[in-house]
Every structure is written in C-alpha cells, then in structure tokens.
Design an enzyme around this catalytic site. Structure first.
Site, mmCIF file in Angstrom:
data_model
loop_
_atom_site.group_PDB
_atom_site.id
_atom_site.type_symbol
_atom_site.label_atom_id
_atom_site.label_comp_id
_atom_site.label_asym_id
_atom_site.label_seq_id
_atom_site.Cartn_x
_atom_site.Cartn_y
_atom_site.Cartn_z
ATOM 1 C CG ASP A 11 -0.213 0.025 2.551
ATOM 2 O OD1 ASP A 11 0.951 -0.428 2.620
ATOM 3 O OD2 ASP A 11 -0.790 0.539 3.539
ATOM 4 C CG ASP A 16 4.063 0.041 1.620
ATOM 5 O OD1 ASP A 16 3.556 -1.076 1.764
ATOM 6 O OD2 ASP A 16 3.831 1.000 2.384
ATOM 7 C CG ASN A 40 0.674 3.640 4.179
ATOM 8 O OD1 ASN A 40 0.648 3.861 5.380
ATOM 9 N ND2 ASN A 40 1.588 2.886 3.610
ATOM 10 C CG PHE A 169 -2.093 1.290 9.645
ATOM 11 C CD1 PHE A 169 -3.205 2.090 9.807
ATOM 12 C CD2 PHE A 169 -1.747 0.892 8.357
ATOM 13 C CE1 PHE A 169 -3.960 2.501 8.724
ATOM 14 C CE2 PHE A 169 -2.497 1.296 7.263
ATOM 15 C CZ PHE A 169 -3.605 2.101 7.450
ATOM 16 C CG ASN A 170 0.300 -2.902 7.494
ATOM 17 O OD1 ASN A 170 -0.179 -1.881 7.019
ATOM 18 N ND2 ASN A 170 1.555 -3.266 7.284
ATOM 19 C CG HIS A 243 7.128 0.377 9.839
ATOM 20 N ND1 HIS A 243 7.319 0.211 11.181
ATOM 21 C CD2 HIS A 243 6.613 1.631 9.687
ATOM 22 C CE1 HIS A 243 6.930 1.298 11.828
ATOM 23 N NE2 HIS A 243 6.505 2.180 10.939
HETATM 24 C C1 BDR Z 1 2.719 -0.099 8.523
HETATM 25 O O1 BDR Z 1 1.684 0.849 8.293
HETATM 26 C C2 BDR Z 1 1.963 1.593 7.137
HETATM 27 O O2 BDR Z 1 1.706 2.937 7.360
HETATM 28 C C3 BDR Z 1 3.404 1.331 6.778
HETATM 29 O O3 BDR Z 1 3.570 1.350 5.369
HETATM 30 C C4 BDR Z 1 3.669 -0.039 7.357
HETATM 31 O O4 BDR Z 1 3.340 -1.053 6.436
HETATM 32 C C5 BDR Z 1 3.368 0.229 9.873
HETATM 33 O O5 BDR Z 1 2.429 0.133 10.886
HETATM 34 CA CA CA Z 2 2.850 -0.552 4.128
#
Ligand code: BDR
Ligand code: CA
Length: 315
Positions: A11, A16, A40, A169-170, A243
């Site tokens: 995303d 990424d 994102n 988040f993911n 990340h």
């Molecule tokens: C993840 O959330 C996204 O904002 C970043 O690309 C990463 O995959 C980190 O929590």
């Molecule tokens: Ca990501």
C-alpha cells in the site's frame, strides 16, 4: 542458485516504496508482481504510487489493484479516520515523470491465485499492507496454500501498537483478513513494530545513500528526507522507521533478524483490542500451534548494509 519467487502485496507509502525497490533487483529474488491494497491511502492512490515507483526504477512486472476495503467490514473507527491525510500523495518528497506504465487488468486476488497455482516452484508472499488481498485469495482458492512456502509480512506487535494502544496499523486495518492469514496453516513470519521501530532512517543513513548517485538513491533520498521531516513533526523522531523493507531484508539475509516461534492470535472482537496480535511470547498456551515466527531482534547495521547493496544494483 534458484531465485526465491515472491509477490509483493503493498500500500505505498514511503516504506512500501523502498520495499519494492529492494525486491525488484536482488539476485536472490524473483519479483513476480506487485499487488496493491487500500491502506496508507485509498486504493487508487496506492495503486498509482506502485505504478510510479515501478516506472521510475524501470521495474517491468505486472501491477494489479486489489481490495479497496477490508474483507468483512470497514474499520471500526471509520475509514476516513483510518486512512486520514497523513501526507498528500502517500509518496510526497519525490516528483515522478508523467505516468505511462499501465495497470494490469487482473484483480490482485486473481493474480495471486493464478501466479501461485501456475508456478512450478513454491511462491513466497510478502504483504506490507493490510492483508485483505491475501485473506481473500486464501478463501477464494485454498489450493494456493500448498504452493505458498512462507508468508513474510509486516504487521502486528507484541509490545504497544501504533494505531491504537493495542494494535499495529496493517493488522488493525483488516483484522479479519489477518485472522485468515494467521490461521491458514502456512508458515507466517511476522515483522512487527517490535523490530521495525529499530529501522530508523537517521540523517546519517540518508547521507550515506545520497553518495550512491543513481535513480534509486535519488528516490530514496527524496522520499526519506520528506518522511523524516513529517515523522519528526508528528513524533519528534530524528529518523522515520522503515517498517516494510525489513521483510525484504529478511528474505535476502535472514541472519539480520532474530525470530522466535510462537502462537499468535488475532483479535477480531471489535473491542478496544481489535486488531491486536496476541503473541504468546513465553509459549504459555502449550495446546496451541506455534503458527508464527515473530521477529524479536534486528541487526540494524546489517539491515542498512542490505538496503545500501540493493540501491547499488540500479544504474
Ligand atoms: C505499517 O503501516 C503503514 O503505514 C506502513 O507502510 C507499514 O506497512 C506500519 O504500521
Ligand atoms: Ca505498508
């Protein structure tokens, strides 16, 4: 040496973008395609970003768009709050040429299914966004499972979350899809915030990469200079955490990351811990399968060496 076949499901997003950059040229990896998901940013934005990165770096693989929402339901706190306006395009800091690379007409879910089933050797799936496409692909065509050798994903945390106190988040963004992935029976490697927070792109890293002087280093420096500024304004950090590239670094050289096998359960209750990866760090639940290799340490120096090596592979 046989290359490891991978599909990157992402995303983009600054981090990424660097994961795509690293995955596309390394001699140990064969990137079969890039698939996109909302995360994102909304799906149309993450997809355009993936196309722009591939065009800028001359990465000639299919880019397929996937789910524009979670598998089952929108985020419990609301989609607009979740996606938010973190930055204008999701890739601010770099100016791309006018976009001519075309989107592949296949849906990401179908691309994943067809590519995995057609492959003569197992495929590694590398999700760096919400797990919606992968969860759907597993539900639609479970026969892919026997051809998936490993799922190396960025997501989750066994310490504290970055989107809610409990959740990363993911995983939060599509917890039901994450539940499908973590219970699918194939090996899952989880690059959680516990280690990705150590991959801080400090100004010294940006200066080091700037010395390489090619299209990939230009992209890296532009994106990371912006990303660092925005993270500093928001969190006060000197360097933004990269990340998603930890997944690719692990595939290139697994010795840069220490893992521990444990049972991980995804919270899909919709309560305050929705989207939490409950990692049984001390293996207390002895009757549960150890369904994940959770990353517990990152060799930071080795990680940046791998990133630098990948950038040097471009002209
Ligand atoms: C993840 O959330 C996204 O904002 C970043 O690309 C990463 O995959 C980190 O929590
Ligand atoms: Ca990501």
């Amino acid at each position: 040496m046989d290359k490891r076949k991978i599909i990157l499901d992402c995303d983009p997003g600054h981090d990424d973008a660097i994961a795509i950059l690293m995955a596309a040229r390394h001699p140990k990896l064969e990137l079969l395609g890039v698939t996109t998901v909302r995360g994102n940013q909304p799906l149309n934005v993450t997809t355009n970003n993936a196309l722009n990165i591939c065009q800028w770096l001359n990465i000639d693989v299919p880019v397929c768009a996937g789910l524009d929402r979670g598998m089952v339901r929108p985020s419990p706190i609301g989609e607009s709050i979740m996606i938010g306006e973190r930055d204008g395009s999701g890739l601010d800091g770099h100016t791309f040429d006018p976009l001519t690379k075309k989107l592949d007409s296949r849906h990401a879910v179908d691309f994943i299914i067809e590519t995995v089933l057609d492959s003569d050797t197992p495929v590694t799936l590398v999700p760096t966004g919400p797990l919606s496409n992968l969860g759907m692909a597993i539900r639609k065509e479970p026969r892919i499972l026997e051809k998936i050798d490993e799922i190396v994903l960025m997501g989750g945390v066994y310490q504290h979350g970055n989107f809610t106190p409990a959740a990363e988040f993911n995983i939060y963004a599509d917890a039901e899809a994450a539940y499908v992935v973590f219970t699918c029976g194939r090996p899952v490697v989880m690059m959680g915030l516990d280690i990705t927070r150590k991959a801080l792109c400090l100004p010294s890293v940006v200066n080091r990469i700037a010395k390489i002087e090619n299209r990939a280093s230009q992209l890296f420096v532009n994106l990371m200079s912006f990303f660092n500024r925005s993270q500093k304004n928001t969190f006060g950090w000197e360097g933004a955490p990269l990340h998603d590239p930890t997944c690719v670094a692990y595939l290139i050289d697994p010795t840069c990351i220490e893992t521990k096998e444990m049972y991980t359960e995804i919270d899909i209750t919709g309560g305050p811990s929705h989207g939490r990866t409950n990692c049984d760090f001390f293996n207390l639940m002895t009757d549960k399968p150890r369904n994940s290799k959770v990353c517990i340490n990152l060799d930071v120096a080795k990680f940046w060496d791998i990133v630098e090596d990948c950038i040097k592979l471009y002209n």
